[in-house]
Design an enzyme around this catalytic site. Structure first.
Site, PDB file in Angstrom:
ATOM      1  N   HIS A 130       1.024  -1.231  -0.058  1.00  0.00           N
ATOM      2  CA  HIS A 130      -0.069  -0.212  -0.066  1.00  0.00           C
ATOM      3  C   HIS A 130       0.857   1.378   0.017  1.00  0.00           C
ATOM      4  CE1 HIS A 130      -2.875  -3.041   1.460  1.00  0.00           C
ATOM      5  NE2 HIS A 130      -3.886  -2.362   0.913  1.00  0.00           N
ATOM      6  N   ASP A 168      -4.820  -5.788  -7.985  1.00  0.00           N
ATOM      7  CA  ASP A 168      -5.020  -5.216  -6.729  1.00  0.00           C
ATOM      8  C   ASP A 168      -5.366  -3.638  -7.101  1.00  0.00           C
ATOM      9  OD1 ASP A 168      -5.191  -5.011  -4.174  1.00  0.00           O
ATOM     10  OD2 ASP A 168      -3.334  -5.994  -3.661  1.00  0.00           O
TER      11      ASP A 168
END
Length: 362
Positions: A192, A262
């Site tokens: 992230h 993702d």
């Protein structure tokens, strides 16, 4: 082939109801689904109304959520069961107690099926079609972002428990998503905020972290690759790598289901070969690498300009021939939609199968 034959974008909406901008975006032929977050939740009545609004725009939109159990569970109140982290099932596997050898493993598999059923049935009763679960990453004890989301450190235990959880999801009419191919559990960095690098050999990765994808090939309905670079295999993160997605996942492991990128807003997706890329460039790279669907998350807030930029950019890229719509990809997306009608929440609460499953949760 027109864009209406392939709807690869999974986007989000800003609030607890649809705005005119949300409806315009969801009606676009390149948009194939919605992913919900905690900000889209107030209570079950509101969630059901929001999902009905979405289906009124287009019935074929896939309504998704990250709802695994443990710390990754978007809906936690107004009747939703607090599901355990998957590590709890792995720990149950290891505890035979006073029973015969292997009884702990059998109890854990039954509990995993119960988890899958409760998870899937509650989501469907609230109008959600699909959850990005289960995590197939191995717990190497290094990754904070994976941690107790993983079942176990042994690929065999992970595979057995994941298969059991998938059975419960199937009983509820929900498809599954194994993540994060070929494995995110070995690296410490969080994709992230960073670009993790796993320096192991392809042989080591296939023998350990990627093993569940081969063993579960007949029951996996979708896969999400990791925003991790494996430099001994490819310089590109797995989600942008034809080597990983086409040569290894499809050709070597024989995977036939849908492949999701993702989240394209994660740091691990924003740089390709060291270059900062736009959301459109990332989406085109993922689709050309072998993804069927691409996610852009948490960009609809504050007006949603990045979502419009991606929709317009992908349409322009298709017109310019930078990527081609895929009928096979669209069929894979549609295969993830539930094939049966859900129970209402009240009917689910009185269903013996559901009540029995609740009693099996760890």
């Amino acid at each position: 082939m027109t864009s209406s034959l392939h709807a690869p974008l999974i986007i989000d909406v800003a609030g607890q109801g649809l705005s005119d901008d949300d409806r315009r975006r969801l009606a676009h032929p390149l948009v194939g689904g919605v992913i919900h977050f905690a900000r889209n939740w107030k209570d079950r009545a509101q969630l059901e109304a929001l999902n009905a609004e979405i289906k009124a725009v287009r019935p074929d939109l896939l309504i998704c959520v990250d709802h695994e159990g443990g710390r990754v569970q978007r809906f936690r109140t107004d009747g939703f069961t607090h599901l355990p982290p998957m590590r709890a099932l792995g720990e149950s596997w290891m505890k035979d107690g006073k029973g015969p050898a292997g009884s702990g493993a059998l109890r854990a598999m039954d509990a995993a099926t119960a988890c899958g059923y409760v998870l899937g049935a509650e989501l469907r009763a609230a109008g959600v079609d699909f959850s990005f679960t289960p995590v197939l990453d191995l717990d190497w004890g290094e990754s904070g972002v994976i941690g107790d989301r993983a079942f176990h450190g042994d690929a065999r235990v992970v595979s057995a428990l994941a298969r059991s959880l998938m059975l419960g999801l199937l009983q509820a009419g929900v498809a599954n998503c194994g993540k994060h191919f070929p494995g995110h559990g070995f690296v410490r960095a969080d994709s992230h905020t960073e670009i993790p690098v796993d320096k192991r050999s392809l042989k080591a990765i296939l023998a350990e972290d990627a093993a569940p994808y081969g063993w579960l090939g007949t029951v996996l309905t979708s896969v999400m690759p990791a925003h991790v670079i494996y430099p001994k295999v490819d310089s590109l993160p797995a989600g942008f790598s034809p080597r990983w997605l086409q040569d290894i996942l499809r050709a070597k492991l024989g995977f036939q289901g849908a492949v999701f990128s993702d989240d394209l807003s994660m740091e691990g997706a924003r740089r390709i070969n060291g270059k900062l890329v736009s959301y459109t460039e990332a989406a085109v790279a993922a689709l050309n690498a072998g993804c069927d669907l691409v996610l852009l998350c948490n960009q609809s807030v504050n007006g949603g300009a990045p979502v419009d930029e991606l929709i317009d950019g992908l349409a322009a890229a298709q017109k310019a021939g930078a990527w081609r719509a895929s009928e096979a990809s669209e069929l894979r997306r549609q295969a993830l939609l539930p094939a049966t009608a859900p129970l209402s929440w009240d009917d689910l609460m009185h269903q013996p199968q559901y009540q029995h499953a609740l009693g099996l949760l760890p």
